[in-house]
Design a protein around this motif. Structure first.
Motif, short mmCIF file in Angstrom:
data_model
loop_
_atom_site.label_atom_id
_atom_site.label_comp_id
_atom_site.label_asym_id
_atom_site.label_seq_id
_atom_site.Cartn_x
_atom_site.Cartn_y
_atom_site.Cartn_z
N ALA A 118 -83.96 -19.36 11.11
CA ALA A 118 -85.16 -19.40 10.28
C ALA A 118 -86.42 -19.35 11.14
CB ALA A 118 -85.15 -20.66 9.42
N THR A 119 -86.38 -19.96 12.32
CA THR A 119 -87.53 -19.94 13.23
C THR A 119 -87.83 -18.51 13.67
OG1 THR A 119 -87.02 -22.16 14.02
CG2 THR A 119 -88.44 -20.81 15.41
N ASP A 120 -86.78 -17.78 14.07
CA ASP A 120 -86.96 -16.38 14.45
C ASP A 120 -87.55 -15.59 13.29
OD1 ASP A 120 -85.73 -16.93 16.85
OD2 ASP A 120 -83.81 -16.04 16.30
N SER A 143 -72.07 -14.47 6.59
CA SER A 143 -72.69 -14.14 5.31
C SER A 143 -73.29 -15.37 4.64
CB SER A 143 -71.66 -13.48 4.39
OG SER A 143 -70.55 -14.34 4.17
N ALA A 144 -72.69 -16.53 4.87
CA ALA A 144 -73.21 -17.76 4.26
C ALA A 144 -74.62 -18.07 4.78
CB ALA A 144 -72.27 -18.93 4.54
N ALA A 145 -74.83 -17.86 6.08
CA ALA A 145 -76.15 -18.11 6.66
C ALA A 145 -77.19 -17.14 6.10
CB ALA A 145 -76.07 -17.99 8.18
N LEU A 149 -80.65 -17.96 4.15
CA LEU A 149 -81.96 -17.48 4.58
C LEU A 149 -82.66 -16.68 3.49
CD1 LEU A 149 -81.19 -16.34 8.24
CD2 LEU A 149 -82.65 -18.24 7.57
N SER A 150 -81.87 -16.05 2.65
CA SER A 150 -82.45 -15.20 1.61
C SER A 150 -83.29 -15.99 0.60
CB SER A 150 -81.34 -14.46 0.86
OG SER A 150 -80.64 -13.59 1.70
N ALA A 151 -82.95 -17.25 0.43
CA ALA A 151 -83.67 -18.05 -0.57
C ALA A 151 -85.14 -18.25 -0.22
CB ALA A 151 -82.96 -19.39 -0.77
N PRO A 152 -85.48 -18.79 0.98
CA PRO A 152 -86.89 -18.98 1.30
C PRO A 152 -87.60 -17.71 1.75
CG PRO A 152 -85.53 -19.81 3.09
CD PRO A 152 -84.60 -19.41 1.98
N PHE A 153 -86.84 -16.68 2.11
CA PHE A 153 -87.44 -15.43 2.57
C PHE A 153 -87.05 -14.31 1.60
CE2 PHE A 153 -86.82 -18.07 6.35
CZ PHE A 153 -88.09 -18.04 6.92
N SER A 177 -79.83 -9.18 -0.64
CA SER A 177 -80.87 -8.97 0.38
C SER A 177 -80.38 -8.17 1.58
CB SER A 177 -81.41 -10.33 0.87
OG SER A 177 -80.36 -11.11 1.42
N VAL A 178 -79.09 -7.89 1.64
CA VAL A 178 -78.54 -7.09 2.74
C VAL A 178 -78.61 -5.62 2.38
CG1 VAL A 178 -76.46 -6.51 4.03
CG2 VAL A 178 -77.07 -8.91 3.67
#
Length: 217
Positions: A118-120, A143-145, A149-153, A177-178
Motif C-alpha cells: 500500500a505504501t508503494d 490475488s488476496a492481496a 488493495l483494490s478497496a482503498p485504491f 481491478s486486474v
C-alpha cells in the motif's frame, strides 16, 4: 503517439520473455501473433534485449499484425533511453521510481511502475499513476492481496507479474481491478531456446482460451 493502457491490456495476458539471442525475437513474436497474443514484454536483463525489441519493431509483418512490444526490468533512467531507441511501446518496472515514470512519459512511452504494498501504491498514485505492475505478485500476497488493495485504491488498475502461471492466472483475471497479467508461462525459455515456435503458439492459444473462460464466469 504512445499506446494506451487499454491497448496494452486488451488481450489480458502480457507474455514476458527474456531473449538471449536477438534473432529469436521475430519468430517468437510471430508465434505469439499466430496464437492470438500480439504483445510481448522483453526484460532488459540480457545483452540481446534491446536488439530483440528493435527487430520486432522493424518487422513489417508484425507491424501489420499490430504487435505491441515493451521493455521490462527498467529501473534506471538510462534504461528508459535504451527502451525508447529500441522502439518499445511500454516500460515495465519492478518498483516505483518517479524519475523513471516521468522520463518514460516524456519519451512518449507508456509506463507501468511496480508496487508491492500500500505504501508503494500511495507513492505511485501521488505521482499520478493509475495503472501499476504488482511485483512480485505471488510473493506479495497473491490475488488476496490485490483484492485487499483494490478497496482503498478503487481507481487503480493492476497488472500482476511474478509467479503467474496457467494454474493461477484465472484467479487474478477474475478480479475486476486486474486489467491483465504478465507471465513467462506463455513463452517458456526452453521452447524459445529450442526454437519451438509451434509449441509457443499452442500455449498462446491455450492462454487466449483461458481468458475467454474467465470472461464467461
Amino acid at each position: 503517439m504512445p499506446i494506451t493502457f487499454e491497448q496494452l491490456t486488451a488481450h489480458r495476458i502480457i507474455p514476458v520473455a527474456a531473449i538471449d539471442v536477438a534473432e529469436a525475437a521475430v519468430p517468437l513474436a510471430r508465434a505469439l501473433v499466430a496464437g492470438g497474443l500480439p504483445v510481448l514484454e522483453v526484460p532488459l536483463r540480457t545483452a540481446a534485449a534491446a536488439k530483440a525489441i528493435a527487430s520486432i519493431r522493424d518487422d513489417e509483418e508484425l507491424a501489420k499484425a499490430g504487435m505491441i512490444v515493451g521493455a521490462g526490468t527498467v529501473i534506471k533512467v538510462p534504461q528508459v533511453e535504451t527502451a525508447f531507441h529500441a522502439g518499445a511501446d511500454f516500460v515495465v518496472s519492478p518498483g516505483f521510481s518517479r524519475r523513471v515514470v516521468q522520463h518514460t512519459l516524456g519519451m512518449g512511452m507508456l509506463p507501468l511502475p511496480g508496487v508491492s504494498s500500500a505504501t508503494d501504491l500511495m507513492a505511485a498514485v501521488d505521482a499520478g499513476a493509475t495503472d501499476v505492475n504488482v511485483f512480485p505478485a505471488a510473493a506479495s500476497g497473491g490475488s488476496a492481496a490485490i483484492r485487499a488493495l483494490s478497496a482503498p485504491f478503487g481507481d487503480v488498475r493492476f497488472v500482476p507479474t511474478g509467479g503467474i502461471s496457467a494454474g493461477n492466472a484465472a484467479e487474478y483475471l477474475a478480479i475486476p481491478s486486474v486489467a491483465a497479467v504478465g507471465t513467462s508461462w506463455v513463452v517458456p525459455h526452453r521452447l524459445v531456446k529450442a526454437q519451438d515456435w509451434a509449441g509457443i503458439t499452442r500455449i498462446a492459444q491455450a492462454a487466449v482460451a483461458l481468458v475467454g473462460a474467465v470472461q464467461k464466469m
